[in-house]
Structure formats: structure tokens, C-alpha cells
Design an enzyme around this catalytic site. Sequence first.
Site, mmCIF file in Angstrom:
data_model
loop_
_atom_site.group_PDB
_atom_site.id
_atom_site.type_symbol
_atom_site.label_atom_id
_atom_site.label_comp_id
_atom_site.label_asym_id
_atom_site.label_seq_id
_atom_site.Cartn_x
_atom_site.Cartn_y
_atom_site.Cartn_z
ATOM 1 C CG ASP A 11 -13.411 23.845 -54.967
ATOM 2 O OD1 ASP A 11 -13.405 24.374 -53.849
ATOM 3 O OD2 ASP A 11 -13.863 22.711 -55.185
ATOM 4 C CG ASP A 105 -11.443 20.473 -53.172
ATOM 5 O OD1 ASP A 105 -11.341 21.290 -52.232
ATOM 6 O OD2 ASP A 105 -12.474 20.292 -53.820
ATOM 7 C CD GLU A 106 -11.242 26.393 -51.418
ATOM 8 O OE1 GLU A 106 -11.701 25.505 -50.678
ATOM 9 O OE2 GLU A 106 -11.418 27.589 -51.232
HETATM 10 P P1 TTP Z 1 -15.566 21.009 -51.326
HETATM 11 O O1 TTP Z 1 -14.682 21.602 -52.382
HETATM 12 O O2 TTP Z 1 -16.305 21.939 -50.433
HETATM 13 O O3 TTP Z 1 -16.653 20.050 -51.974
HETATM 14 P P2 TTP Z 1 -16.512 19.055 -53.194
HETATM 15 O O4 TTP Z 1 -15.197 19.170 -53.871
HETATM 16 O O5 TTP Z 1 -16.858 17.679 -52.729
HETATM 17 O O6 TTP Z 1 -17.680 19.504 -54.150
HETATM 18 P P3 TTP Z 1 -17.761 20.831 -55.056
HETATM 19 O O7 TTP Z 1 -16.491 21.588 -54.824
HETATM 20 O O8 TTP Z 1 -17.894 20.347 -56.462
HETATM 21 O O9 TTP Z 1 -18.982 21.543 -54.577
HETATM 22 O O10 TTP Z 1 -14.713 20.064 -50.396
HETATM 23 C C1 TTP Z 1 -13.646 19.274 -50.899
HETATM 24 C C2 TTP Z 1 -13.584 17.959 -50.171
HETATM 25 O O11 TTP Z 1 -13.432 18.173 -48.781
HETATM 26 C C3 TTP Z 1 -14.835 17.118 -50.308
HETATM 27 O O12 TTP Z 1 -14.811 16.303 -51.475
HETATM 28 C C4 TTP Z 1 -14.853 16.325 -49.048
HETATM 29 C C5 TTP Z 1 -14.168 17.202 -48.032
HETATM 30 N N1 TTP Z 1 -15.165 17.825 -47.144
HETATM 31 C C6 TTP Z 1 -15.487 17.205 -45.954
HETATM 32 O O13 TTP Z 1 -14.926 16.155 -45.636
HETATM 33 N N2 TTP Z 1 -16.412 17.769 -45.138
HETATM 34 C C7 TTP Z 1 -17.069 18.921 -45.449
HETATM 35 O O14 TTP Z 1 -17.921 19.396 -44.678
HETATM 36 C C8 TTP Z 1 -16.731 19.572 -46.688
HETATM 37 C C9 TTP Z 1 -17.432 20.845 -47.087
HETATM 38 C C10 TTP Z 1 -15.781 18.983 -47.496
HETATM 39 MG MG MG Z 2 -14.414 21.002 -54.377
#
Ligand code: TTP
Ligand code: MG
Length: 451
Positions: A11, A105-106
Site C-alpha cells: 500500500d 495504490d493497494e
Molecule cells: P489509502 O491507501 O487509504 O490512503 P493513503 O495512501 O493516502 O495513506 P496511507 O495508505 O499512507 O494511510 O488510500 C489511497 C488513496 O485513495 C488516497 O491517497 C486518496 C484516495 N482516497 C480517497 O480519495 N478517499 C478516501 O476516503 C480514501 C480512504 C482514500
Molecule cells: Mg495508501
Amino acid sequence: MRPEPSILHLDLDAFFAAVEQRDKPSLRGKPVVVGGISGRGVVSTASYEARKFGVHSAQPMHEARRLCPNAAFLSGRFGAYRVASRQVMAVLRDLSPLVEPMSLDEAFVDLAAGGRTDFSTETLTTMGNQLRERVSEVTGGLTASVGVGSSKFIAKLASEQAKPDGLVVVPVGTEAGRIAFLDVRAIPGVGPATAERLQRLGVRTVTDLRQATANELRRELGQSTAEWLTALAYARDDRGVSSSREAKSISMEDTFATDYTKLEDLAPITARDAVLVAGRLRKAGFFARTITVKLKLSDFAIHTRSRTLLGAVDSDETIASVAVLLLREQSHLLSQGIRLLGVGVSGFTTEAQEALFEIGAARADESRVDLPAATVRHGWTGYRPGDDVTHDDFGPGWVWGTGLDLVTVRFETATTSPGPIRTLSVDDPQLRPTLVQAPDEDSAGPGWLEE
Ligand code: TTP
Ligand code: MG
């Protein structure tokens, strides 16, 4: 659960914000917030610098501005996020042919399917760190967190515990101990409704869950949920990794312990589910045109009602407003007793067309909700903060702010040092939006598991 830690979960850290910091050198090390920058927008994500001030995903943007007024507030560049996502997924496919993207991103990777046979902690640690290094190389500096374990549940948990910019390998045999003190909400599939019902049984942690009797869990949650939770409480999870399942819809359902009959009870649940669905939609990098509300009555008859909008949307507000409208349109059914309520979105596009909608919506959990009938269409009005622009004399840069027919641009790129700021007229003939090369939509996009 496998006999060896052969599932990897990766991730990216603060994904959207990290891409912005990569491409905007003046923002590195600074608080950055990406999201709907209009008055009613919500935060998509925040850089770790901004998280220290309490800014987080799904928070109303006005609250983020209050908590961290000095952050850079950007509206997001999905083209750039999609390019980075593809680069990362390609690196993962080098590791194993079996990669299951869960969002932009995952992803999960089945390491055993990649022919790997050595699953010692040392070897996996080296491999995981090399992978993180490679991700950073191909994306121009994005950091990723990686978890490796014997199931999807444990691998994902490990990558969360590794955040940011870390690696956690969970040796076989240590899983159950590792999860004992976690909140039950860490278990996949435990949404707010299930968590509330567990709380009524006095179950807050995984250990509490192990101590609950099978009977009371079954009575409160139904047979299948009870079995799933009990298995997960002991880290028993045999879900396989399955590659490239293209997402067609995202939905969320609540089965109630007792039937609901009142709109006042069901509307807030509908709005809450809609917001969860909207969050997952944004995380997948999609916009949706169709919103559906499904009701299962006490006699198990299923009624669904959908609405397809003119443009594709991804905001909490719009999706919740439409979902509540669809519920209201079925209010004649409610007196029969509602045992299940579902909210879903479908009709995905990768283009933002939400600017077409200006919804004068009261917050969706209030009883009055204004809906698309009241929408005002307007076209593209100009540059949004964070957009890429090019000027014939000054070269490439990004929009820092706009107002009064002026646009302030910072002229810098990923490969320059922090650049100068200039204020120009919005109709400066030498200034134009930079066209981002759209990545070809060939290979698997972000897959999505229906829940
Ligand atoms: P995440 O992987 O949940 O968050 P992140 O990568 O920003 O942070 P981290 O993993 O380090 O905690 O989500 C990936 C992307 O998806 C995030 O950058 C933006 C988008 N996203 C949204 O647009 N709305 C949301 O509610 C979430 C959770 C994520
Ligand atoms: Mg993330």
C-alpha cells in the site's frame, strides 16, 4: 491460512499527496491536502505532515482548513495517480503473475504462485525491501509499505503496521497473538453496523470476540457473519488472491438485527453507507454515474431503485443525497419492515465530471435533502489548485491559486528545485493547461471486491 507467509500486501503511503509532493518540490516536507476543494468537499488524503494536525481522509474540507490553514489544498490529478498506479502494479507483476489490485495504490500478491519456495523471514525481508526500493525507483520516489503473512488479513494488517515506509513480515504461528488486542473493526467486513452490534454484546477487541459464545454471536449477527468473525478472530482466513477482476460496482449492505420501519431511522443509515461507498469509489480512482438503493423486506422480497446521473460523481454529498432520495421514493414499503438495506454505485468512468453538479444539499443525514433536480450545470470555469500548466516563456508549472481573473503559478517540476511564483492573467495567451498523456487502458485496472 497457508503453511508459510506467502501473501504480500503493498500500500503506497499518503498516495495522492505523495504524488503531489513528488511533482511539486516546494511542497516536499510540507502539509498537503488533496480533495474536493469546494465548500462542501471532503479530504481524499493528507500528507503525513498534515495528518499531525488531525487532517484525515473523508473529513470535510472546511474542517481540514481550520485544523491546518497553512497546508497546500489541491484538487487532485487523477491522470498522474493512474500512471503511478500502473507503474507499481507492473513491478508487482514482476514478482508473481498473481496480483490482485484492491485500489489504485493497494494490491495483494501471491508469492507462492510466483514460484518462490524460500519463505524464511530473512529472505522475505530482503525481498520486501528490494520491492519497496524498486517501487520508489519506477515511480520517481513514492514510498510504499509492505506486509507479508500467511493470509490476506494478516498481510494487510502487517502493511498497516509497517506504515509509513516500512516492512513487516509476520512469521507463521504468531498470527493469533498479534491480533489479540486489536479492535474488532480491524477485521475485514466489520463495518459500523456490525461493530455496533458487537458492542452491544460487550465485544470490542478480538480477545472479547474469542470469549463470546457461538450462540450469542449467531443470534446477534446471523450464522454466516458469526462464523466468519470467529474464524478471523483466530486468524483463520483462506481467501485466495485472484488477479485482474475488473470492478463493475461497489456496494455496502447492512442486515439489521430487528426490522426498521421508519424513514428517520433508515435515512441516516443510508447516508452513512453511501459515504463509505463513496470513499471506496474514490480510493479506486473511479467516478460513478449510477446509484442504487436496495431494500429487503421482512418477507425477503427485494426492491431496488436506481438513478443514473448526467455526469459521473464521487463525492460523499452527492452519492448520499441521491441514495436518500431513492430511499424516500420507496417510503411506501417501509411500514412492511426493512431487514436489509444496501447502497451501491456503478457505471464507472475514470473522468471527473462532478463539476457538472452543484448540489444544494443539506448534509445528507438531515431529513431534508436537495437533489439533482436542483442542480445547476456549469462548464469548466478555469484552473484548479494543483493543475499542471505550461507557459511559453516560463515553462511547466502548477496552479497555486486563482481569483480575480488572475492565476498564480509556481514554475517547478519533479526534476527541478523549488521554483518561482508568478501571477498571470487567466487569459494570458501564453499560458495553457498541460495535457497529461492518458495511460492506455489495456491491462487490468484496479480490481474491486464486491462486499
Ligand atoms: P489509502 O491507501 O487509504 O490512503 P493513503 O495512501 O493516502 O495513506 P496511507 O495508505 O499512507 O494511510 O488510500 C489511497 C488513496 O485513495 C488516497 O491517497 C486518496 C484516495 N482516497 C480517497 O480519495 N478517499 C478516501 O476516503 C480514501 C480512504 C482514500
Ligand atoms: Mg495508501
